[in-house]
Motif scaffolding. Structure first.
Motif, PDB file in Angstrom:
ATOM      1  N   THR A 129       0.842  -1.206   0.000  1.00  0.00           N
ATOM      2  CA  THR A 129       0.000   0.000   0.000  1.00  0.00           C
ATOM      3  C   THR A 129       0.874   1.252   0.000  1.00  0.00           C
ATOM      4  O   THR A 129       1.732   1.418   0.863  1.00  0.00           O
ATOM      5  CB  THR A 129      -0.888   0.049   1.261  1.00  0.00           C
ATOM      6  N   SER A 136     -10.730   9.661   5.081  1.00  0.00           N
ATOM      7  CA  SER A 136     -10.211   8.448   5.696  1.00  0.00           C
ATOM      8  C   SER A 136      -9.330   7.684   4.701  1.00  0.00           C
ATOM      9  O   SER A 136      -9.676   7.557   3.527  1.00  0.00           O
ATOM     10  CB  SER A 136     -11.408   7.594   6.153  1.00  0.00           C
ATOM     11  N   GLY A 137      -8.201   7.231   5.141  1.00  0.00           N
ATOM     12  CA  GLY A 137      -7.303   6.466   4.279  1.00  0.00           C
ATOM     13  C   GLY A 137      -6.386   7.333   3.431  1.00  0.00           C
ATOM     14  O   GLY A 137      -5.645   6.821   2.594  1.00  0.00           O
TER      15      GLY A 137
HETATM   16  N1  LIG Z   1       0.183  -0.909   8.914  1.00  0.00           N
HETATM   17  C1  LIG Z   1      -0.334  -0.779   7.691  1.00  0.00           C
HETATM   18  N2  LIG Z   1      -0.108  -1.741   6.769  1.00  0.00           N
HETATM   19  C2  LIG Z   1      -0.604  -1.615   5.535  1.00  0.00           C
HETATM   20  N3  LIG Z   1      -1.315  -0.588   5.101  1.00  0.00           N
HETATM   21  C3  LIG Z   1      -1.577   0.412   5.971  1.00  0.00           C
HETATM   22  C4  LIG Z   1      -1.091   0.369   7.303  1.00  0.00           C
HETATM   23  N4  LIG Z   1      -1.495   1.489   7.938  1.00  0.00           N
HETATM   24  C5  LIG Z   1      -2.193   2.194   7.030  1.00  0.00           C
HETATM   25  N5  LIG Z   1      -2.240   1.551   5.859  1.00  0.00           N
HETATM   26  C6  LIG Z   1      -2.880   2.050   4.632  1.00  0.00           C
HETATM   27  O1  LIG Z   1      -2.267   3.252   4.274  1.00  0.00           O
HETATM   28  C7  LIG Z   1      -3.230   4.192   3.817  1.00  0.00           C
HETATM   29  C8  LIG Z   1      -3.205   5.429   4.680  1.00  0.00           C
HETATM   30  O2  LIG Z   1      -3.610   5.094   5.993  1.00  0.00           O
HETATM   31  P1  LIG Z   1      -3.667   6.137   7.195  1.00  0.00           P
HETATM   32  O3  LIG Z   1      -2.397   6.890   7.201  1.00  0.00           O
HETATM   33  O4  LIG Z   1      -4.048   5.407   8.401  1.00  0.00           O
HETATM   34  O5  LIG Z   1      -4.855   7.107   6.729  1.00  0.00           O
HETATM   35  P2  LIG Z   1      -5.771   8.069   7.575  1.00  0.00           P
HETATM   36  O6  LIG Z   1      -5.198   8.229   8.930  1.00  0.00           O
HETATM   37  O7  LIG Z   1      -5.774   9.322   6.772  1.00  0.00           O
HETATM   38  O8  LIG Z   1      -7.138   7.456   7.599  1.00  0.00           O
HETATM   39  C9  LIG Z   1      -4.557   3.461   3.845  1.00  0.00           C
HETATM   40  O9  LIG Z   1      -4.798   2.944   2.560  1.00  0.00           O
HETATM   41  C10 LIG Z   1      -4.348   2.357   4.829  1.00  0.00           C
HETATM   42  O10 LIG Z   1      -5.151   1.254   4.508  1.00  0.00           O
END
Ligand SMILES: Nc1ncnc2c1ncn2[C@@H]1O[C@H](COP(=O)(O)OP(=O)(O)O)[C@@H](O)[C@H]1O
Ligand SMILES: [Mg+2]
Lengths: 300, 229
Positions: free
Chosen positions: B15, B37-38
């Motif tokens: 990702t 989100s995401g």
């Molecule tokens: N530990 C992880 N492993 C794999 N993918 C992740 C992980 N943490 C977040 N992601 C992915 O990275 C992207 C950004 O996530 P995140 O930074 O948590 O977004 P937000 O806080 O803006 O909702 C998303 O697509 C999420 O699914």
């Protein structure tokens, strides 16, 4: 204020956290102490058996001499003169000269009917040396070296017996070493799983500690303290039990055995080294087990 | 101060969370980080706290280069930061007072320092009458104020809040934001992640908007406008 209060404050914190979590998981703590006791008792018992076997074999070995026969054409004087030369041979601890007459007396003493022997007289026997060795496992080498000495016609040695003793010693040592290693790993595994339970229960606390900037050492200490206490409680209890069991067996053996060579090492002789060994194992199992348990939490 | 230069982050599963982030947050600033989100908001926070490392680029946090710092020195960075989460992350079997004191104790503060500082910060967040309660005996808004007190207690240079009002009703949320604004006015740099448009628009602050791992706007107009991009 100052550094000293800060330090004692910290140590107080580590002790409090470590010990209170032993009681928070009373059952797992109890179980891991029991496992450590069991492992130490098995390890200890095998080591003590090995020690005693070694001791008994040493006693037996000291009786196991090599006989070096002097050439028949040597006079008794000439034969006696060989002694310093024989004492020089490597691995020889002591030599005893036996004249053919003495040998005859000893030999005939073993038989009821000496009539036949008397006809033969002591002439058919040779002057000889009884040779005692430092290390019986080197009997073959010593035998060869003795045969090189001029004036020695023949050397007879019970090589099979010497080899048998060496084999028993090695086997017992190896078995108890392997067993100790296996049981050590088992104890470590059980210990690290007990501490893992604590780390799992406190994973949020650990995360908060890291978040606010606690050092890894600070986070680790309470778990080390917990492991250390469990390890030491286990090893001291095991020691007391080992002592009791040993004394019991010691008394039995002395009571029952009529065999002179079956002599049990007095517990007092091994009490201190054994205590040190038990504490060392408890210490290592505690510290290493808890370090392994906390390792994953300190990676980021 | 935070500096990010061409920062990329791909997680182990492939990702791509961040695709070239460039930003700077200066000492004393108040900035909102907004986005759906995401979009990568929490990933940015985790890069700052050292919870994850970037795949490419440079991240500098209060003078520490996060690519070069050793794990054994990471606590130094974290002592310059106060972190607040949506789910409060309080220790349930400790009182309000103990939760805050704990943060001081684990970085080696003395009893005397703790006894002096904790009542002061509890007073600052309006919880002086709640010190002996446990987290489950106080409201969500109050729990978040405990988390704020804990973030503040070691006097960090910067506070980072990841959706601090996500679990609170609008009135409590506004209260918390105003408290963060007040703390910022006392000199602590503030980076607040949120996706609540109404809330952001009640303040006139810098708003950094992010979507799909890229910054799509960064302005001082205090308007949460990512939907129009
Ligand atoms: N530990 C992880 N492993 C794999 N993918 C992740 C992980 N943490 C977040 N992601 C992915 O990275 C992207 C950004 O996530 P995140 O930074 O948590 O977004 P937000 O806080 O803006 O909702 C998303 O697509 C999420 O699914
Ligand atoms: Mg998020």
């Amino acid at each position: 204020m100052g550094i000293t209060t800060m330090k004692s404050n910290k140590i107080g914190y580590f002790l409090h956290e470590g010990i209170s979590s032993i009681f928070n998981h009373g059952f797992m703590s109890f179980a891991s102490v029991c496992i450590i006791i069991a492992c130490l008792l098995i390890m200890g018992s095998f080591s003590l058996v090995a020690l005693n076997v070694n001791n008994i074999i040493e006693v037996l070995e000291s009786d196991n001499q090599v006989i070096a026969y002097v050439s028949e054409d040597y006079t008794e004087e000439e034969a006696r003169a060989l002694q310093p030369q024989l004492e020089q041979v490597a691995n020889v601890s002591s030599v005893v000269f036996v004249t053919r007459d003495e040998a005859f007396d000893e030999f005939s003493g073993q038989y009821e009917d000496t009539g036949l022997l008397e006809d033969l007289g002591s002439d058919f026997l040779r002057d000889r040396y009884e040779i005692y060795m430092d290390d019986i496992s080197l009997m073959q080498e010593t035998k060869t070296a003795l045969e090189q000495v001029t004036g020695i016609a023949e050397v007879s040695a019970h090589l099979e017996i010497a080899q048998g003793f060496t084999a028993i010693r090695n086997t017992v040592s190896i078995i108890s070493l392997i067993l100790a290693a296996i049981l050590f790993v088992v104890s470590l595994f059980i210990m690290s799983n007990t501490i893992k339970l604590t780390t799992f229960e406190r994973r949020e606390e650990i995360a908060i500690m890291k978040m606010v900037g606690a050092t890894s050492a600070f986070i680790r200490w309470p778990f080390i303290v917990e492991g250390l206490f469990l390890g030491l409680i286990g090893s001291l209890t095991a020691y007391v039990m080992q002592w009791g069991v040993y004394r019991l067996i010691e008394d039995r053996v002395v009571e029952v055995s009529g065999l002179a060579f079956l002599e049990v090492i007095d517990f007092n002789v091994i009490a201190v080294p054994l205590l040190i060994a038990f504490i060392a194992v408890g210490f290592c199992v505690g510290v290493i087990g808890s370090s392994v348990a906390i390792k994953n939490y300190l990676k980021v | 101060m935070i500096v990010m230069r061409d920062v990329f982050k791909a997680y182990e599963n492939g990702t791509k969370a961040l695709k070239g982030i460039n930003m700077e947050i200066n000492d004393g600033e108040f900035a909102f980080l907004v986005g759906p989100s995401g979009s990568g908001k929490s990933t940015i926070i985790k890069l700052i706290t050292g919870e994850v490392a970037c795949t490419d680029g440079t991240v500098i946090v209060n003078g520490f280069d996060m690519n070069k710092i050793k794990l054994s020195k990471m606590h130094k960075v974290r002592r310059t930061l106060g972190v607040i989460f949506q789910d409060f992350r309080l220790i349930e079997d400790k009182t309000v007072y103990e939760n805050v004191a704990f943060a001081m104790r684990v970085v080696g503060a003395s009893k005397k320092e703790i006894n002096k500082r904790v009542p002061y910060v509890l007073d600052l967040v309006g919880l002086d009458t709640r010190s002996n309660r446990r987290p489950n005996e106080i409201s969500g808004g109050e729990q978040q104020r405990v988390a704020i007190a804990r973030a503040l207690v070691n006097n960090p240079r910067m506070i980072i809040a990841d959706e601090p009002t996500g679990n609170l009703d609008p009135a409590r949320s506004l209260e918390i934001m105003m408290m963060l604004e007040k703390i910022n006015e006392l000199g602590t740099t503030m980076l607040v992640v949120t996706h609540e448009r109404e809330l952001v628009n009640q303040f006139s602050k810098r708003v950094i908007a992010i979507d799909g791992g890229r910054i799509i706007s960064d302005g001082m107009d205090g308007y949460y406008n990512y939907e129009e991009q």
